[in-house]
Motif scaffolding. Structure first.
Motif, PDB file in Angstrom:
ATOM      1  N   LYS A 189       0.844  -1.187   0.000  1.00 22.48           N
ATOM      2  CA  LYS A 189       0.000   0.000   0.000  1.00 22.48           C
ATOM      3  C   LYS A 189       0.883   1.241   0.000  1.00 22.48           C
ATOM      4  O   LYS A 189       1.696   1.437   0.912  1.00 22.48           O
ATOM      5  CB  LYS A 189      -0.915   0.007   1.226  1.00 22.48           C
ATOM      6  CG  LYS A 189      -2.006  -1.039   1.207  1.00 22.48           C
ATOM      7  CD  LYS A 189      -2.944  -0.862   2.389  1.00 22.48           C
ATOM      8  CE  LYS A 189      -3.701   0.455   2.321  1.00 22.48           C
ATOM      9  NZ  LYS A 189      -4.659   0.607   3.447  1.00 22.48           N
TER      10      LYS A 189
ATOM     11  N   ASN B 140       0.764  -4.370  -9.940  1.00 19.96           N
ATOM     12  CA  ASN B 140      -0.472  -4.552  -9.176  1.00 19.96           C
ATOM     13  C   ASN B 140      -0.322  -4.167  -7.702  1.00 19.96           C
ATOM     14  O   ASN B 140      -0.844  -4.831  -6.812  1.00 19.96           O
ATOM     15  CB  ASN B 140      -0.972  -6.006  -9.286  1.00 19.96           C
ATOM     16  CG  ASN B 140      -1.410  -6.343 -10.696  1.00 19.96           C
ATOM     17  OD1 ASN B 140      -2.110  -5.561 -11.348  1.00 19.96           O
ATOM     18  ND2 ASN B 140      -0.995  -7.509 -11.178  1.00 19.96           N
TER      19      ASN B 140
ATOM     20  N   GLN C 139      -1.083  -1.551  -4.518  1.00 21.45           N
ATOM     21  CA  GLN C 139      -2.234  -0.748  -4.131  1.00 21.45           C
ATOM     22  C   GLN C 139      -1.772   0.701  -4.002  1.00 21.45           C
ATOM     23  O   GLN C 139      -1.136   1.080  -3.016  1.00 21.45           O
ATOM     24  CB  GLN C 139      -2.827  -1.241  -2.806  1.00 21.45           C
ATOM     25  CG  GLN C 139      -4.136  -0.536  -2.439  1.00 21.45           C
ATOM     26  CD  GLN C 139      -4.765  -1.128  -1.190  1.00 21.45           C
ATOM     27  OE1 GLN C 139      -4.445  -2.249  -0.794  1.00 21.45           O
ATOM     28  NE2 GLN C 139      -5.655  -0.381  -0.558  1.00 21.45           N
TER      29      GLN C 139
ATOM     30  N   GLU D  87      -2.596   4.800  -3.919  1.00 24.28           N
ATOM     31  CA  GLU D  87      -3.588   5.833  -3.654  1.00 24.28           C
ATOM     32  C   GLU D  87      -2.930   7.193  -3.894  1.00 24.28           C
ATOM     33  O   GLU D  87      -1.767   7.391  -3.549  1.00 24.28           O
ATOM     34  CB  GLU D  87      -4.112   5.752  -2.223  1.00 24.28           C
ATOM     35  CG  GLU D  87      -4.787   4.443  -1.876  1.00 24.28           C
ATOM     36  CD  GLU D  87      -6.107   4.230  -2.619  1.00 24.28           C
ATOM     37  OE1 GLU D  87      -6.686   5.254  -3.063  1.00 24.28           O
ATOM     38  OE2 GLU D  87      -6.547   3.072  -2.747  1.00 24.28           O
TER      39      GLU D  87
ATOM     40  N   TYR E  51      -0.515   2.765   5.592  1.00 26.01           N
ATOM     41  CA  TYR E  51       0.236   2.581   4.345  1.00 26.01           C
ATOM     42  C   TYR E  51       1.651   2.088   4.658  1.00 26.01           C
ATOM     43  O   TYR E  51       2.254   2.472   5.659  1.00 26.01           O
ATOM     44  CB  TYR E  51       0.305   3.887   3.544  1.00 26.01           C
ATOM     45  CG  TYR E  51      -1.012   4.265   2.925  1.00 26.01           C
ATOM     46  CD1 TYR E  51      -1.352   3.835   1.649  1.00 26.01           C
ATOM     47  CD2 TYR E  51      -1.933   5.063   3.626  1.00 26.01           C
ATOM     48  CE1 TYR E  51      -2.568   4.186   1.073  1.00 26.01           C
ATOM     49  CE2 TYR E  51      -3.145   5.413   3.062  1.00 26.01           C
ATOM     50  CZ  TYR E  51      -3.462   4.969   1.788  1.00 26.01           C
ATOM     51  OH  TYR E  51      -4.664   5.299   1.231  1.00 26.01           O
TER      52      TYR E  51
END
Length: 329
Positions: free
Chosen positions: A2, A24, A26, A28, A45
């Motif tokens: 993340k 792939n 994650q 943000e 995160y």
């Protein structure tokens, strides 16, 4: 993995989302810059990805560590905005993109030189108004001029190659000498010699305690009267107040900058409907022999592709463990 991207613009989202198809992760994205107010947003995160005007000082790093962040991925080559000692103390790894595209910055350097010399920006506006007079638009031939480059890393070398192609004599200063540079035809020189002989002085060095305000009243006084000064590196290499005085006296006849010491509150944002509060910056804008761009020298498709590829590769390497090729110590 993340990862939270601070100071994310639409182009960041575009390039990193496309490149992430190979990983792939994650990811943000938020518009807010990283500072001691926003660091708490990284809660949950594993990593944060930041840009040149984000702050990762000791206070911010403490907050990030409390949120569980273990990696700071810089989508830039410069790392002067990160407290590396504090990061090491907290066990936070820092990785960067050491060389995304030296040509992007080198070519923008030349664009500034050519534009401010031949005044194409002023000519463009005149012609659109039906004014075809040439008064005030005279420039000079680059061929035969001496250009002094402070910093001969990848960007400095790329800039030197272009200038040599124009027929310029190129002087260079760097803390380390390179056989490659000498083979190109660049002449190494001390700073005082470079200042005294150069018609154009261009900065291509990192910001360190040793290079902070390397351009100041004394160094400007050693330059040729009527020199052109170009900075596409780091804003704090230049003492802006000293440069303003030199512009007023005519010691500096041309100034082209893509970076500014206090740019964090200005650049990368649309402030066209606001009153800019930075009086020093507005004073610079008042000179008709000053050309300013908003930290766009890096901004090419090639550079953005490389930045996204290397940044995500750095994150991948962190996940796998072992030595990080682009770690900043």
């Amino acid at each position: 993995m993340k990862t939270l991207f601070f100071s994310a613009k639409p182009y960041d989202r575009d390039f990193f989302t496309r490149q992430n198809q190979n990983h792939n992760f994650q990811l943000e994205f938020i518009d807010e810059p990283l500072n001691h107010h926003t660091a708490v947003l990284a809660q949950g995160y594993d990593a944060v990805c930041i840009f040149v005007n984000d702050s990762a000082d000791a206070e911010v790093l403490d907050i990030l560590a409390q949120q569980g962040v273990k990696l700071i991925a810089l989508r830039s080559a410069g790392y002067n905005h990160v407290d590396l000692s504090k990061a090491k103390e907290l066990g936070i790894k820092v990785v960067r993109v050491p060389a995304y595209s030296p040509y992007s910055v080198a070519e923008h350097t030349i664009a500034l030189i050519l534009t401010i010399n031949r005044k194409t920006h002023r000519a463009y506006n005149r012609v659109r108004e039906g004014n075809f007079a040439l008064n005030g638009l005279m420039g000079f031939d680059l061929k035969g001029k001496t250009v002094g480059l402070i910093g001969l890393g990848k960007i400095g070398i790329a800039t030197a190659k272009i200038l040599l192609g124009f027929g310029c004599r190129v002087l260079g200063f760097d803390v380390e000498k390179s056989e490659e540079v000498e083979k190109l035809g660049v002449e190494y020189a001390g700073l005082d010699e470079l200042y005294a002989q150069s018609d154009i002085v261009s900065l291509h060095c990192p910001l360190t305690p040793q290079t902070y305000h390397i351009i100041h009243t004394d160094s400007i006084g050693k330059m040729k009267k009527g020199v052109m000064l170009i900075n596409t590196s780091r804003g704090a290499l230049v003492d802006t107040q000293a440069v303003i005085q030199a512009l007023k006296s005519g010691q500096i006849k041309y100034l082209g900058i893509d970076v500014y010491e206090e740019e964090a509150d200005l650049f990368f944002e649309d402030l066209s409907d606001k009153v800019i509060q930075d009086d020093v910056f507005m004073r610079l804008l008042s000179f008709n022999n000053v050309l300013i761009t908003g930290h766009q020298a890096f901004f090419t498709e090639d550079a953005m592709l490389e930045i996204s590829k290397v940044t995500l590769s750095n994150i991948s390497s962190f996940i796998k463990g072992g030595e990080l090729e682009n770690e900043v110590h």
